[in-house]
Design an enzyme around this catalytic site. Structure first.
Site, short mmCIF file in Angstrom:
data_model
loop_
_atom_site.label_atom_id
_atom_site.label_comp_id
_atom_site.label_asym_id
_atom_site.label_seq_id
_atom_site.Cartn_x
_atom_site.Cartn_y
_atom_site.Cartn_z
N ARG A 61 54.93 37.77 37.74
CA ARG A 61 54.37 37.51 39.07
C ARG A 61 54.18 36.03 39.35
NH1 ARG A 61 52.23 42.47 37.58
NH2 ARG A 61 50.61 41.44 36.38
N GLU A 98 43.91 41.54 23.80
CA GLU A 98 42.82 42.45 23.45
C GLU A 98 43.25 43.37 22.30
OE1 GLU A 98 41.48 44.53 26.85
OE2 GLU A 98 39.70 45.33 25.83
#
Ligand code: AMP
Length: 177
Positions: A61, A98
């Protein structure tokens, strides 16, 4: 157009790509001609006097507005991609996410010491991706490097800005959370 108006064109998708994540979808901003122009104008005003010679867009993006901005600034455009996508010799850096780790890479001949670099992505969450991209870019010893996002997510336990080395020049168009 105000920042509030830009915000009102964002789409927030709950539980995407997995449960508990609020996904900030920028496609609804980009499909609106006035919004995309406004985003480009804001970033152009911010960086027009910095002597930017290369814009680095983060897959995927970050490619959209990053490329438009490069053209407007009269700079070149460099793709920072996931591993295995770039065809020629690359330099890469791995970083912790994460769950597990990820890697980002750019072509070895993409940046020189004469460049002034602007890195761009759509959204700052933990900062992990962009910190890694900045580290990669700084390996080339450019004259200066700048970091920009459309959206900065700030909420309890999430303050991605703090992940960057002290003195990083970081700009975000809007803060949400
Ligand atoms: P981070 O490395 O945690 O700062 O994550 C940034 C990258 O993940 C950007 O490329 C974003 O496009 C994407 N991302 C992370 N969280 C979100 C979210 N809540 N909504 C939309 N995109 C996100």
């Amino acid at each position: 157009m105000s920042i509030e108006s830009l915000q009102s064109h964002l789409r927030v998708v709950p539980d995407f790509p997995k449960k508990g994540i609020q996904f900030y979808d920028i496609t609804t901003l980009f499909k609106d001609a006035q919004c995309i122009r406004e985003l480009e104008d804001i970033l152009y005003e911010q960086y027009k006097d910095k002597g930017i010679t290369k814009v680095v867009g983060i897959e995927s993006r970050g490619f959209l507005l990053g490329a438009a901005l490069a053209i407007r600034l009269g700079a070149g455009f460099v793709l920072a991609r996931k591993p295995g996508k770039l065809p020629a010799e690359t330099v890469q850096v791995s970083y912790q996410k994460e769950y597990g780790s990820d890697t980002i890479e750019i072509h070895k001949d993409a940046i020189t010491e004469d460049d002034v670099v602007l890195l761009h992505d759509d959204l700052l969450a933990t900062g992990g991706t962009m910190v890694a991209a900045l580290e990669l870019v700084n390996q080339f010893k450019p004259k200066a490097s700048y970091v920009s996002f459309i959206i900065e997510l700030v909420c309890e336990g999430l303050h991605g800005r703090d992940a960057f080395p002290e003195g990083t020049d970081l700009y975000t168009i809007m803060t949400l959370g």
